[in-house]
Motif scaffolding. Structure first.
Motif, PDB file in Angstrom:
ATOM      1  N   ARG A  41     -48.643 -47.683 -21.378  1.00  0.00           N
ATOM      2  CA  ARG A  41     -47.217 -47.353 -21.191  1.00  0.00           C
ATOM      3  C   ARG A  41     -46.237 -48.483 -20.796  1.00  0.00           C
ATOM      4  N   PHE A  42     -46.924 -49.325 -19.781  1.00  0.00           N
ATOM      5  CA  PHE A  42     -45.974 -50.368 -19.350  1.00  0.00           C
ATOM      6  C   PHE A  42     -45.768 -51.421 -20.212  1.00  0.00           C
ATOM      7  N   LEU A  43     -47.127 -51.784 -20.945  1.00  0.00           N
ATOM      8  CA  LEU A  43     -47.043 -52.643 -22.090  1.00  0.00           C
ATOM      9  C   LEU A  43     -46.254 -52.558 -23.316  1.00  0.00           C
ATOM     10  N   SER A  44     -46.059 -51.115 -23.448  1.00  0.00           N
ATOM     11  CA  SER A  44     -45.356 -50.883 -24.728  1.00  0.00           C
ATOM     12  C   SER A  44     -43.633 -50.973 -24.315  1.00  0.00           C
ATOM     13  N   ALA A  45     -43.216 -50.625 -23.159  1.00  0.00           N
ATOM     14  CA  ALA A  45     -42.012 -50.742 -22.684  1.00  0.00           C
ATOM     15  C   ALA A  45     -41.720 -52.374 -22.619  1.00  0.00           C
ATOM     16  N   PHE A  46     -42.662 -53.099 -22.062  1.00  0.00           N
ATOM     17  CA  PHE A  46     -42.559 -54.504 -21.894  1.00  0.00           C
ATOM     18  C   PHE A  46     -42.212 -55.063 -23.325  1.00  0.00           C
ATOM     19  N   GLU A  78     -36.352 -67.766 -40.612  1.00  0.00           N
ATOM     20  CA  GLU A  78     -37.470 -66.815 -39.870  1.00  0.00           C
ATOM     21  C   GLU A  78     -38.136 -67.878 -39.008  1.00  0.00           C
ATOM     22  N   THR A  79     -38.336 -67.353 -37.706  1.00  0.00           N
ATOM     23  CA  THR A  79     -38.727 -67.994 -36.547  1.00  0.00           C
ATOM     24  C   THR A  79     -40.020 -67.247 -36.003  1.00  0.00           C
ATOM     25  N   THR A  80     -40.977 -67.756 -35.668  1.00  0.00           N
ATOM     26  CA  THR A  80     -42.226 -67.083 -34.852  1.00  0.00           C
ATOM     27  C   THR A  80     -41.925 -67.432 -33.416  1.00  0.00           C
ATOM     28  N   PHE A  81     -42.128 -66.386 -32.561  1.00  0.00           N
ATOM     29  CA  PHE A  81     -42.105 -66.266 -31.152  1.00  0.00           C
ATOM     30  C   PHE A  81     -43.403 -65.780 -30.815  1.00  0.00           C
ATOM     31  N   TYR A  82     -43.963 -66.592 -29.597  1.00  0.00           N
ATOM     32  CA  TYR A  82     -45.132 -66.095 -28.843  1.00  0.00           C
ATOM     33  C   TYR A  82     -44.576 -65.761 -27.598  1.00  0.00           C
ATOM     34  N   TYR A  83     -45.068 -64.611 -26.971  1.00  0.00           N
ATOM     35  CA  TYR A  83     -45.093 -64.329 -25.574  1.00  0.00           C
ATOM     36  C   TYR A  83     -46.133 -63.772 -24.852  1.00  0.00           C
ATOM     37  N   GLN A  84     -45.874 -64.089 -23.654  1.00  0.00           N
ATOM     38  CA  GLN A  84     -46.856 -63.722 -22.719  1.00  0.00           C
ATOM     39  C   GLN A  84     -47.063 -62.414 -22.417  1.00  0.00           C
ATOM     40  N   ARG A  85     -48.302 -61.760 -22.468  1.00  0.00           N
ATOM     41  CA  ARG A  85     -48.399 -60.569 -22.343  1.00  0.00           C
ATOM     42  C   ARG A  85     -49.759 -60.032 -21.831  1.00  0.00           C
ATOM     43  N   PRO A  86     -49.965 -59.644 -20.589  1.00  0.00           N
ATOM     44  CA  PRO A  86     -48.799 -58.935 -19.845  1.00  0.00           C
ATOM     45  C   PRO A  86     -48.118 -59.921 -19.343  1.00  0.00           C
ATOM     46  N   PRO A  87     -46.889 -59.671 -18.646  1.00  0.00           N
ATOM     47  CA  PRO A  87     -46.264 -60.553 -17.836  1.00  0.00           C
ATOM     48  C   PRO A  87     -46.881 -60.330 -16.391  1.00  0.00           C
ATOM     49  N   LEU A 115     -40.679 -71.259 -22.836  1.00  0.00           N
ATOM     50  CA  LEU A 115     -39.333 -71.103 -22.015  1.00  0.00           C
ATOM     51  C   LEU A 115     -39.742 -69.972 -21.012  1.00  0.00           C
ATOM     52  N   ASN A 116     -39.420 -70.087 -19.663  1.00  0.00           N
ATOM     53  CA  ASN A 116     -39.818 -68.985 -18.692  1.00  0.00           C
ATOM     54  C   ASN A 116     -38.682 -68.157 -18.468  1.00  0.00           C
ATOM     55  N   PHE A 117     -38.763 -66.767 -18.199  1.00  0.00           N
ATOM     56  CA  PHE A 117     -38.022 -65.715 -17.948  1.00  0.00           C
ATOM     57  C   PHE A 117     -38.478 -65.206 -16.738  1.00  0.00           C
ATOM     58  N   TRP A 118     -37.424 -64.872 -15.812  1.00  0.00           N
ATOM     59  CA  TRP A 118     -37.801 -64.556 -14.263  1.00  0.00           C
ATOM     60  C   TRP A 118     -36.641 -63.487 -13.922  1.00  0.00           C
ATOM     61  N   MET A 119     -37.084 -62.449 -13.701  1.00  0.00           N
ATOM     62  CA  MET A 119     -36.452 -61.058 -13.256  1.00  0.00           C
ATOM     63  C   MET A 119     -36.743 -60.615 -11.901  1.00  0.00           C
ATOM     64  N   ASP A 177     -42.436 -62.046 -14.353  1.00  0.00           N
ATOM     65  CA  ASP A 177     -41.950 -63.425 -14.972  1.00  0.00           C
ATOM     66  C   ASP A 177     -43.038 -63.403 -16.342  1.00  0.00           C
ATOM     67  N   PHE A 178     -42.712 -64.177 -17.298  1.00  0.00           N
ATOM     68  CA  PHE A 178     -43.276 -64.390 -18.563  1.00  0.00           C
ATOM     69  C   PHE A 178     -42.812 -65.656 -19.212  1.00  0.00           C
ATOM     70  N   ARG A 179     -43.488 -66.105 -20.105  1.00  0.00           N
ATOM     71  CA  ARG A 179     -43.092 -67.273 -20.888  1.00  0.00           C
ATOM     72  C   ARG A 179     -43.067 -66.914 -22.328  1.00  0.00           C
ATOM     73  N   VAL A 180     -41.980 -67.507 -23.085  1.00  0.00           N
ATOM     74  CA  VAL A 180     -41.832 -67.487 -24.658  1.00  0.00           C
ATOM     75  C   VAL A 180     -42.115 -68.760 -25.125  1.00  0.00           C
ATOM     76  N   GLY A 181     -42.972 -68.796 -26.143  1.00  0.00           N
ATOM     77  CA  GLY A 181     -43.084 -69.921 -26.885  1.00  0.00           C
ATOM     78  C   GLY A 181     -42.422 -69.763 -28.213  1.00  0.00           C
ATOM     79  N   VAL A 182     -41.639 -71.134 -28.783  1.00  0.00           N
ATOM     80  CA  VAL A 182     -41.225 -70.931 -30.205  1.00  0.00           C
ATOM     81  C   VAL A 182     -41.779 -71.849 -31.113  1.00  0.00           C
TER      82      VAL A 182
END
Length: 186
Positions: A41-46, A78-87, A115-119, A177-182
């Motif tokens: 449930r958390f992962l889906s919301a993320f 078109e761009t491909t993104f890769y993100y950290q899961r789970p955060p 790129l880091n994202f922090w909340m 926090d999590f990271r996104v790769g482009v």
């Protein structure tokens, strides 16, 4: 309540693990990571949060700074993104002298194309602490990033050094926090 992220049972498991390891927070962090990794449930919301808000904003920023060029019809290529899961969910109880030491994420194997994202998940005015980072790699001009509750900030944590000072208050600091790769840079 049972619907909260940390139920009483989970909090008890974290305290027990830390007690067995003489207060070493690494065991609690691993338990918390395991809990998040198995909470669909958390992962889906993320996933929804990243796909609906973070990636469109990041793509727009990349177009604005000419890293990505729009196609001939004005739409972005078109761009491909890769993100950290789970955060990573981080907890920093207070009062404490424990801190997150100055580091670059590349010290731990992360790549420059991330790129880091922090909340913050707790009000920084309660904990009196913030994430501090350099404005550019090796500049040494550390400054608080200033995210308030309900905001998310991004920074280049693979190359810019950053840290979190000790929590002097009686409140626990929580952040995500999590990271996104482009694609093409990652």
């Amino acid at each position: 309540p049972e619907s909260s992220l940390l139920t009483k049972k989970m909090a008890k498991r974290l305290r027990q693990r830390d007690h067995k390891s003489e207060g070493n927070g690494e065991h609690s962090q691993q338990t918390l990571s395991d809990i998040l990794a198995n909470d669909e449930r958390f992962l889906s919301a993320f996933d929804d949060f990243v796909v609906e808000f973070i990636l469109p904003h990041l793509k727009s920023r990349l177009i604005d700074c000419s890293v990505l060029a729009p196609s001939s019809n004005g739409a972005a290529l078109e761009t491909t993104f890769y993100y950290q899961r789970p955060p990573t969910l981080r907890l920093q109880p207070g009062p404490s002298t424990q801190k997150v030491s100055t580091h670059r994420d590349s010290d731990y194997g992360h790549q420059d194309g991330e790129l880091n994202f922090w909340m913050p998940l707790t009000d920084p005015s309660l904990t009196q602490i913030d994430l501090w980072a350099e404005s550019l790699p090796d500049r040494g001009d550390y400054h608080p990033l200033g995210a308030r509750l309900g905001q998310i900030i991004s920074f280049h944590g693979s190359s810019c050094r950053h840290y979190v000072p000790p929590n002097p208050t009686r409140f626990t600091r929580a952040s995500l926090d999590f990271r996104v790769g482009v694609g093409g840079f990652f």
